[in-house]
Scaffold this active site. Structure first.
Site, PDB file in Angstrom:
ATOM      1  N   GLY A 198     -35.810 -65.000  -0.411  1.00 23.24           N
ATOM      2  CA  GLY A 198     -35.083 -64.608  -1.618  1.00 23.24           C
ATOM      3  C   GLY A 198     -33.585 -64.769  -1.481  1.00 23.24           C
ATOM      4  O   GLY A 198     -33.092 -65.822  -1.109  1.00 23.24           O
ATOM      5  N   ASN A 210     -37.669 -71.997  -5.730  1.00 25.39           N
ATOM      6  CA  ASN A 210     -38.008 -71.497  -7.058  1.00 25.39           C
ATOM      7  C   ASN A 210     -36.977 -71.858  -8.120  1.00 25.39           C
ATOM      8  O   ASN A 210     -37.343 -72.089  -9.277  1.00 25.39           O
ATOM      9  CB  ASN A 210     -38.238 -69.990  -7.001  1.00 25.39           C
ATOM     10  CG  ASN A 210     -39.606 -69.666  -6.416  1.00 25.39           C
ATOM     11  OD1 ASN A 210     -40.631 -70.012  -6.982  1.00 25.39           O
ATOM     12  ND2 ASN A 210     -39.618 -69.022  -5.253  1.00 25.39           N
ATOM     13  N   GLU A 245     -32.043 -68.644  -5.007  1.00 28.20           N
ATOM     14  CA  GLU A 245     -33.495 -68.485  -4.943  1.00 28.20           C
ATOM     15  C   GLU A 245     -33.925 -67.299  -5.809  1.00 28.20           C
ATOM     16  O   GLU A 245     -33.101 -66.431  -6.158  1.00 28.20           O
ATOM     17  CB  GLU A 245     -33.899 -68.270  -3.469  1.00 28.20           C
ATOM     18  CG  GLU A 245     -35.378 -68.024  -3.210  1.00 28.20           C
ATOM     19  CD  GLU A 245     -36.274 -69.137  -3.722  1.00 28.20           C
ATOM     20  OE1 GLU A 245     -36.545 -69.143  -4.944  1.00 28.20           O
ATOM     21  OE2 GLU A 245     -36.694 -69.979  -2.914  1.00 28.20           O
ATOM     22  N   ARG A 246     -35.155 -67.263  -6.172  1.00 29.79           N
ATOM     23  CA  ARG A 246     -35.752 -66.093  -6.824  1.00 29.79           C
ATOM     24  C   ARG A 246     -35.536 -64.868  -5.932  1.00 29.79           C
ATOM     25  O   ARG A 246     -35.717 -64.936  -4.710  1.00 29.79           O
ATOM     26  CB  ARG A 246     -37.245 -66.356  -7.016  1.00 29.79           C
ATOM     27  CG  ARG A 246     -38.069 -65.176  -7.475  1.00 29.79           C
ATOM     28  CD  ARG A 246     -39.541 -65.554  -7.485  1.00 29.79           C
ATOM     29  NE  ARG A 246     -40.391 -64.445  -7.824  1.00 29.79           N
ATOM     30  CZ  ARG A 246     -41.707 -64.452  -7.773  1.00 29.79           C
ATOM     31  NH1 ARG A 246     -42.347 -65.553  -7.378  1.00 29.79           N
ATOM     32  NH2 ARG A 246     -42.421 -63.394  -8.111  1.00 29.79           N
ATOM     33  N   HIS A 247     -35.117 -63.757  -6.525  1.00 31.46           N
ATOM     34  CA  HIS A 247     -34.954 -62.519  -5.758  1.00 31.46           C
ATOM     35  C   HIS A 247     -36.331 -61.870  -5.582  1.00 31.46           C
ATOM     36  O   HIS A 247     -36.977 -61.505  -6.562  1.00 31.46           O
ATOM     37  CB  HIS A 247     -34.001 -61.556  -6.465  1.00 31.46           C
ATOM     38  CG  HIS A 247     -33.494 -60.454  -5.582  1.00 31.46           C
ATOM     39  ND1 HIS A 247     -34.336 -59.511  -5.023  1.00 31.46           N
ATOM     40  CD2 HIS A 247     -32.250 -60.172  -5.124  1.00 31.46           C
ATOM     41  CE1 HIS A 247     -33.625 -58.688  -4.285  1.00 31.46           C
ATOM     42  NE2 HIS A 247     -32.351 -59.070  -4.319  1.00 31.46           N
ATOM     43  N   LYS A 249     -45.290 -62.817   5.414  1.00 35.67           N
ATOM     44  CA  LYS A 249     -46.320 -62.951   4.383  1.00 35.67           C
ATOM     45  C   LYS A 249     -47.587 -62.168   4.756  1.00 35.67           C
ATOM     46  O   LYS A 249     -48.178 -61.487   3.911  1.00 35.67           O
ATOM     47  CB  LYS A 249     -46.664 -64.426   4.158  1.00 35.67           C
ATOM     48  CG  LYS A 249     -45.497 -65.287   3.684  1.00 35.67           C
ATOM     49  CD  LYS A 249     -45.146 -65.031   2.233  1.00 35.67           C
ATOM     50  CE  LYS A 249     -43.933 -65.847   1.804  1.00 35.67           C
ATOM     51  NZ  LYS A 249     -44.124 -67.284   1.786  1.00 35.67           N
ATOM     52  N   HIS A 258     -32.720 -77.081   0.078  1.00 33.14           N
ATOM     53  CA  HIS A 258     -32.077 -76.935   1.382  1.00 33.14           C
ATOM     54  C   HIS A 258     -33.047 -77.256   2.522  1.00 33.14           C
ATOM     55  O   HIS A 258     -34.269 -77.200   2.366  1.00 33.14           O
ATOM     56  CB  HIS A 258     -31.562 -75.499   1.557  1.00 33.14           C
ATOM     57  CG  HIS A 258     -32.649 -74.473   1.492  1.00 33.14           C
ATOM     58  ND1 HIS A 258     -33.476 -74.174   2.557  1.00 33.14           N
ATOM     59  CD2 HIS A 258     -33.061 -73.675   0.477  1.00 33.14           C
ATOM     60  CE1 HIS A 258     -34.327 -73.241   2.218  1.00 33.14           C
ATOM     61  NE2 HIS A 258     -34.111 -72.924   0.948  1.00 33.14           N
ATOM     62  N   ARG A 294     -27.748 -71.400   3.246  1.00 34.06           N
ATOM     63  CA  ARG A 294     -28.690 -72.464   3.599  1.00 34.06           C
ATOM     64  C   ARG A 294     -28.573 -73.650   2.648  1.00 34.06           C
ATOM     65  O   ARG A 294     -28.740 -74.802   3.040  1.00 34.06           O
ATOM     66  CB  ARG A 294     -30.116 -71.932   3.663  1.00 34.06           C
ATOM     67  CG  ARG A 294     -30.659 -71.270   2.397  1.00 34.06           C
ATOM     68  CD  ARG A 294     -31.950 -70.519   2.734  1.00 34.06           C
ATOM     69  NE  ARG A 294     -32.638 -69.927   1.595  1.00 34.06           N
ATOM     70  CZ  ARG A 294     -32.381 -68.711   1.110  1.00 34.06           C
ATOM     71  NH1 ARG A 294     -31.404 -67.973   1.636  1.00 34.06           N
ATOM     72  NH2 ARG A 294     -33.091 -68.237   0.104  1.00 34.06           N
ATOM     73  N   ARG A 330     -46.724 -63.612  -6.257  1.00 36.73           N
ATOM     74  CA  ARG A 330     -46.293 -64.977  -5.949  1.00 36.73           C
ATOM     75  C   ARG A 330     -46.656 -65.955  -7.053  1.00 36.73           C
ATOM     76  O   ARG A 330     -45.934 -66.919  -7.302  1.00 36.73           O
ATOM     77  CB  ARG A 330     -46.917 -65.445  -4.633  1.00 36.73           C
ATOM     78  CG  ARG A 330     -46.456 -64.678  -3.407  1.00 36.73           C
ATOM     79  CD  ARG A 330     -47.025 -65.270  -2.134  1.00 36.73           C
ATOM     80  NE  ARG A 330     -46.464 -66.597  -1.888  1.00 36.73           N
ATOM     81  CZ  ARG A 330     -47.017 -67.487  -1.077  1.00 36.73           C
ATOM     82  NH1 ARG A 330     -48.161 -67.219  -0.462  1.00 36.73           N
ATOM     83  NH2 ARG A 330     -46.454 -68.655  -0.875  1.00 36.73           N
ATOM     84  N   ARG A 331     -47.771 -65.768  -7.717  1.00 38.47           N
ATOM     85  CA  ARG A 331     -48.310 -66.777  -8.630  1.00 38.47           C
ATOM     86  C   ARG A 331     -48.336 -66.351 -10.094  1.00 38.47           C
ATOM     87  O   ARG A 331     -48.717 -67.123 -10.953  1.00 38.47           O
ATOM     88  CB  ARG A 331     -49.728 -67.160  -8.191  1.00 38.47           C
ATOM     89  CG  ARG A 331     -49.754 -67.927  -6.871  1.00 38.47           C
ATOM     90  CD  ARG A 331     -49.113 -69.290  -7.064  1.00 38.47           C
ATOM     91  NE  ARG A 331     -49.105 -70.062  -5.845  1.00 38.47           N
ATOM     92  CZ  ARG A 331     -48.016 -70.591  -5.288  1.00 38.47           C
ATOM     93  NH1 ARG A 331     -46.846 -70.403  -5.854  1.00 38.47           N
ATOM     94  NH2 ARG A 331     -48.084 -71.283  -4.181  1.00 38.47           N
ATOM     95  N   HIS A 362     -32.936 -74.169  -4.247  1.00 35.11           N
ATOM     96  CA  HIS A 362     -34.007 -73.468  -3.549  1.00 35.11           C
ATOM     97  C   HIS A 362     -35.359 -73.748  -4.195  1.00 35.11           C
ATOM     98  O   HIS A 362     -35.422 -74.264  -5.313  1.00 35.11           O
ATOM     99  CB  HIS A 362     -33.709 -71.964  -3.576  1.00 35.11           C
ATOM    100  CG  HIS A 362     -32.371 -71.637  -3.006  1.00 35.11           C
ATOM    101  ND1 HIS A 362     -32.186 -71.281  -1.694  1.00 35.11           N
ATOM    102  CD2 HIS A 362     -31.136 -71.656  -3.576  1.00 35.11           C
ATOM    103  CE1 HIS A 362     -30.894 -71.086  -1.463  1.00 35.11           C
ATOM    104  NE2 HIS A 362     -30.230 -71.308  -2.593  1.00 35.11           N
TER     105      HIS A 362
END
Length: 243
Positions: free
Chosen positions: A23, A185, A88-90, A99, A10, A61, A115-116, A183
């Site tokens: 999310g 993720n 998207e990932r929740h 952030k 998006h 979106r 995040r990683r 999205h």
């Protein structure tokens, strides 16, 4: 004959702009995001990529981006399938946090792990929290236990992969050109699967807003090649905020 798949994130959302974890929050596009969607439509039209069916999430979106693309290509009649499996990932209790605010509250190391880490989930929202999807009418009919309250990328892949196999892949095998508007993720999960990426490589993959990625797939839906439309450097830029 190659099968054609188009992936599109998006356009820029308001929370992308504000550097917030987004999310499943239903945030709309910015003016820039609408412009990115119009440019994606132009690029696809210039390439003659007239998709036959489109898939998207239940978040506005992505839906609005798809609307703009379909309108810009005069393909409003093309069938659309929407599913929360492409959401998207929740981000659980991180949703809505800036952030930097998240780092100040939880520490840089912990936020980086959320995040990683491929299988590291952020703190979950409780069923009583308004951010839990059970309170959203678009998920009515799904038992609360079947809805995520905070997901890792591994969790996201676990819902995207069967949706791909059961709902999307049959259209490609039937010779239809498929567009997926989703999205950062959910597309990372798909790209990682299509390209056979390691979990670390998938996590670090940049997925820019509004930049179409075109896959040529063989009869078994293995990847023959891929190319991006527009600025190829966008796919090498750092991950955009507010996923």
């Amino acid at each position: 004959m190659a099968n054609t798949l188009i992936l599109l994130r998006h356009g820029q959302s308001q929370w992308n702009l504000e550097n917030l974890f987004t999310g499943w929050a239903d945030v709309d596009l910015t003016d820039q995001g609408r412009g990115e969607a119009r440019e994606a439509a132009r690029l696809l039209a210039d390439e003659g990529l007239n998709f036959d069916i489109a898939f998207t999430s239940l978040l506005k979106r992505a839906i609005r981006t798809l609307w703009i693309v379909m309108d810009g290509m005069d393909r409003m009649w093309v069938p659309v399938r929407r599913s929360w499996k492409l959401n998207e990932r929740h981000y659980g209790a991180l949703q809505g946090l800036n952030k930097q605010e998240a780092v100040a509250r939880h520490g840089a190391g912990q936020v980086q792990a959320w995040r990683r880490g491929f299988d590291v989930r952020p703190p979950a929202v409780s069923l009583q929290d308004e951010r839990h999807p059970a309170h959203d009418p678009r998920y009515r009919g799904i038992p609360p236990a079947g809805l995520p309250a905070g997901e890792s990328l591994k969790d996201t892949l676990s819902r995207v992969e069967p949706y791909w196999s059961d709902r999307i892949a049959p259209h490609l095998r039937a010779g239809r050109m498929v567009l997926i508007v989703a999205h950062g993720n959910s597309l990372r999960a798909l790209i990682g699967m299509l390209d056979g990426l390691s979990s670390e490589a998938a996590l670090n993959l940049a997925v820019p807003t509004g930049a179409p990625l075109i896959y040529d797939l063989d009869d078994g839906l293995g990847t023959l090649g891929r190319r991006c439309l527009g600025d190829p450097g966008a796919w090498d830029s750092p991950e955009q905020a507010g996923a």
